[in-house]
Motif scaffolding. Structure first.
Motif, PDB file in Angstrom:
ATOM      1  N   ILE A  29       3.828 -16.035 -32.373  1.00 21.95           N
ATOM      2  CA  ILE A  29       4.625 -14.710 -32.395  1.00 21.95           C
ATOM      3  C   ILE A  29       3.218 -13.767 -32.718  1.00 21.95           C
ATOM      4  O   ILE A  29       2.490 -13.935 -33.532  1.00 21.95           O
ATOM      5  CB  ILE A  29       5.385 -14.641 -33.762  1.00 21.95           C
ATOM      6  N   GLU A  30       3.184 -12.882 -31.380  1.00 23.86           N
ATOM      7  CA  GLU A  30       1.604 -12.288 -31.421  1.00 23.86           C
ATOM      8  C   GLU A  30       1.885 -11.111 -30.639  1.00 23.86           C
ATOM      9  O   GLU A  30       2.763 -11.032 -29.571  1.00 23.86           O
ATOM     10  CB  GLU A  30       0.713 -13.158 -30.784  1.00 23.86           C
ATOM     11  N   PRO A  31       1.459  -9.876 -30.953  1.00 20.65           N
ATOM     12  CA  PRO A  31       1.527  -8.753 -29.982  1.00 20.65           C
ATOM     13  C   PRO A  31       0.904  -9.085 -28.561  1.00 20.65           C
ATOM     14  O   PRO A  31      -0.166  -9.631 -28.267  1.00 20.65           O
ATOM     15  CB  PRO A  31       0.462  -7.843 -30.633  1.00 20.65           C
ATOM     16  N   HIS A  32       1.974  -8.666 -27.682  1.00 16.63           N
ATOM     17  CA  HIS A  32       1.600  -8.687 -26.149  1.00 16.63           C
ATOM     18  C   HIS A  32       1.632  -7.369 -25.479  1.00 16.63           C
ATOM     19  O   HIS A  32       2.550  -6.924 -24.949  1.00 16.63           O
ATOM     20  CB  HIS A  32       2.649  -9.790 -25.561  1.00 16.63           C
ATOM     21  N   GLY A  33       0.808  -6.447 -25.874  1.00 18.87           N
ATOM     22  CA  GLY A  33       0.801  -5.021 -25.456  1.00 18.87           C
ATOM     23  C   GLY A  33       1.958  -4.385 -25.810  1.00 18.87           C
ATOM     24  O   GLY A  33       2.547  -4.840 -26.748  1.00 18.87           O
ATOM     25  N   GLY A  39       7.219 -12.863 -28.731  1.00 17.92           N
ATOM     26  CA  GLY A  39       7.575 -14.362 -28.631  1.00 17.92           C
ATOM     27  C   GLY A  39       7.080 -14.726 -27.070  1.00 17.92           C
ATOM     28  O   GLY A  39       7.650 -15.775 -26.590  1.00 17.92           O
ATOM     29  N   THR A  40       6.378 -13.834 -26.334  1.00 16.32           N
ATOM     30  CA  THR A  40       5.956 -14.277 -24.816  1.00 16.32           C
ATOM     31  C   THR A  40       5.419 -15.412 -24.826  1.00 16.32           C
ATOM     32  O   THR A  40       6.205 -16.333 -23.694  1.00 16.32           O
ATOM     33  CB  THR A  40       4.899 -13.210 -24.437  1.00 16.32           C
ATOM     34  N   ASP A  41       4.707 -16.090 -25.710  1.00 17.21           N
ATOM     35  CA  ASP A  41       4.277 -17.580 -25.107  1.00 17.21           C
ATOM     36  C   ASP A  41       4.976 -18.510 -25.304  1.00 17.21           C
ATOM     37  O   ASP A  41       5.308 -19.669 -24.727  1.00 17.21           O
ATOM     38  CB  ASP A  41       3.023 -17.735 -26.354  1.00 17.21           C
ATOM     39  N   THR A  42       6.192 -18.503 -26.309  1.00 19.08           N
ATOM     40  CA  THR A  42       7.174 -19.431 -26.647  1.00 19.08           C
ATOM     41  C   THR A  42       7.836 -19.310 -25.620  1.00 19.08           C
ATOM     42  O   THR A  42       8.463 -20.472 -24.994  1.00 19.08           O
ATOM     43  CB  THR A  42       7.902 -18.996 -27.922  1.00 19.08           C
ATOM     44  N   ASN A 110       2.009 -26.108 -24.489  1.00 16.99           N
ATOM     45  CA  ASN A 110       1.703 -24.820 -25.338  1.00 16.99           C
ATOM     46  C   ASN A 110       1.162 -23.894 -24.544  1.00 16.99           C
ATOM     47  O   ASN A 110       0.425 -23.826 -23.654  1.00 16.99           O
ATOM     48  CB  ASN A 110       0.644 -25.277 -26.259  1.00 16.99           C
ATOM     49  N   ASN A 111       1.547 -22.641 -24.616  1.00 15.42           N
ATOM     50  CA  ASN A 111       1.083 -21.178 -23.992  1.00 15.42           C
ATOM     51  C   ASN A 111       0.250 -20.346 -24.724  1.00 15.42           C
ATOM     52  O   ASN A 111       0.438 -19.129 -24.299  1.00 15.42           O
ATOM     53  CB  ASN A 111       2.248 -20.555 -23.160  1.00 15.42           C
ATOM     54  N   HIS A 112       0.076 -20.479 -26.058  1.00 21.88           N
ATOM     55  CA  HIS A 112      -0.784 -19.551 -26.756  1.00 21.88           C
ATOM     56  C   HIS A 112      -2.292 -20.235 -26.838  1.00 21.88           C
ATOM     57  O   HIS A 112      -2.320 -21.203 -27.413  1.00 21.88           O
ATOM     58  CB  HIS A 112       0.050 -19.563 -28.333  1.00 21.88           C
ATOM     59  N   CYS A 153      -6.251 -12.441 -19.313  1.00 27.42           N
ATOM     60  CA  CYS A 153      -4.902 -12.653 -18.943  1.00 27.42           C
ATOM     61  C   CYS A 153      -3.994 -12.583 -20.388  1.00 27.42           C
ATOM     62  O   CYS A 153      -3.168 -13.355 -20.474  1.00 27.42           O
ATOM     63  CB  CYS A 153      -4.711 -13.992 -18.252  1.00 27.42           C
ATOM     64  N   HIS A 154      -4.295 -11.554 -21.069  1.00 28.87           N
ATOM     65  CA  HIS A 154      -3.471 -11.564 -22.190  1.00 28.87           C
ATOM     66  C   HIS A 154      -2.331 -10.390 -22.235  1.00 28.87           C
ATOM     67  O   HIS A 154      -2.795  -9.171 -22.164  1.00 28.87           O
ATOM     68  CB  HIS A 154      -3.975 -11.224 -23.513  1.00 28.87           C
ATOM     69  N   ALA A 155      -0.973 -10.639 -21.673  1.00 32.54           N
ATOM     70  CA  ALA A 155      -0.084  -9.723 -21.348  1.00 32.54           C
ATOM     71  C   ALA A 155      -0.533  -9.002 -20.310  1.00 32.54           C
ATOM     72  O   ALA A 155       0.222  -7.920 -20.136  1.00 32.54           O
ATOM     73  CB  ALA A 155       0.220  -8.791 -22.708  1.00 32.54           C
ATOM     74  N   TYR A 158      -0.256 -12.066 -15.171  1.00 36.87           N
ATOM     75  CA  TYR A 158       0.293 -13.318 -15.201  1.00 36.87           C
ATOM     76  C   TYR A 158       1.309 -13.542 -16.264  1.00 36.87           C
ATOM     77  O   TYR A 158       2.698 -13.965 -15.724  1.00 36.87           O
ATOM     78  CB  TYR A 158      -1.040 -14.316 -15.704  1.00 36.87           C
ATOM     79  N   GLU A 159       1.120 -13.222 -17.549  1.00 32.44           N
ATOM     80  CA  GLU A 159       2.225 -13.471 -18.480  1.00 32.44           C
ATOM     81  C   GLU A 159       3.291 -12.521 -18.407  1.00 32.44           C
ATOM     82  O   GLU A 159       4.553 -12.945 -18.614  1.00 32.44           O
ATOM     83  CB  GLU A 159       1.663 -13.185 -19.847  1.00 32.44           C
ATOM     84  N   THR A 160       3.137 -11.195 -18.028  1.00 30.84           N
ATOM     85  CA  THR A 160       4.450 -10.267 -17.765  1.00 30.84           C
ATOM     86  C   THR A 160       5.251 -10.598 -16.699  1.00 30.84           C
ATOM     87  O   THR A 160       6.398 -10.736 -16.768  1.00 30.84           O
ATOM     88  CB  THR A 160       3.648  -9.132 -17.750  1.00 30.84           C
TER      89      THR A 160
HETATM   90 ZN   LIG Z   1       0.604 -14.714 -24.475  1.00 31.76          ZN
END
Ligand SMILES: [Zn+2]
Length: 237
Positions: A29-33, A39-42, A110-112, A153-155, A158-160
């Motif tokens: 659980i982490e800020p993604h922009g 919960g993006t990574d989960t 894992n994606n975090h 590549c944080h938020a 790729y991830e979005t």
């Molecule tokens: Zn992420």
């Protein structure tokens, strides 16, 4: 596709005669922009495990572990994490319990990718005799998108894109479309000792190019991520 939390004890008793593999989605659980969910990574890990389970005939998807070691985003709202010791203990306990329940192998997805999270999971997986899908290893990263390989590549794109493919209603599309690209070499910044998003130049808790994200790219990336996971299971279990 079978989710462990959804089936009965009687159904598992039948399934475990084949000694199934357990796929475990892990995230944070982490800020993604300003545009993507905490919960993006989960969500990405769950999407990969569920797609892989469709292709493997003896895999069961565990409930996700939604918390990880997350400190880099602590200055922003939404970084809710656990310690390395807690993460290690959870992995060891769950692995032992799955073993006692007749599963053949635990596979951690894992994606975090905060380094302390990755290092803890690598070590705990080895200790527990579990497999760890290591996306930052060169031979895996090489198959992913350009933005992922650059480490910016944080938020970002790729991830979005992956969130747009899995749960588009969770992306704030208006905010996303207005975000300028922010190029940050995260691995280099981390190697230089910067351990929070702002010090890395991520004023709004993202880097990369979220405005370029598309659900199509997300679907393609999910296919590649699923290939990597299926290959690991077939070779390693
Ligand atoms: Zn992420």
């Amino acid at each position: 596709m079978i989710r462990l939390a959804d089936i009965t004890s009687a159904r598992l008793e039948e399934l475990r005669e084949r000694r199934p593999v357990a796929l475990w989605p892990v995230g944070a659980i982490e800020p993604h922009g300003p545009h993507a969910p905490l919960g993006t990574d989960t969500l990405i890990s769950v999407g990969m495990c569920e797609r892989a389970a469709e292709r493997l005939d003896d895999a069961v998807v565990l409930p996700p572990l939604p918390f990880g070691v997350t400190r880099y985003g602590a200055a922003f709202a939404g970084a809710v994490g656990i310690s390395e010791a807690t993460l290690r203990a959870i992995v060891l306990d769950v692995a032992a319990s799955l073993d006692a329940q007749g599963f053949r192998r635990l596979v951690i997805v894992n994606n975090h990718l905060e380094p302390e999270q990755v290092a803890t999971l690598r070590a705990a997986a080895q200790e527990a005799g579990a497999l760890y899908l290591d996306l930052v290893r060169r031979r895996n990263a090489e198959r992913l998108t350009d933005e992922f390989r650059r480490g910016s590549c944080h938020a970002g794109r790729y991830e979005t894109s992956l969130v747009l493919a899995a749960a588009p209603q969770l992306v704030d599309g208006d905010a996303m479309a207005r975000l300028p690209a922010v190029e940050v070499d995260m691995p280099a910044a981390i190697a230089a000792g910067r351990t929070d998003f702002r010090a890395m130049g991520m004023e709004r808790a993202y880097c990369g190019a979220p405005a370029e994200a598309t659900a199509d790219e997300g679907r393609t990336t999910f296919e590649t991520l699923t290939d990597l996971l299926v290959e690991l299971v077939r070779e390693g279990t």
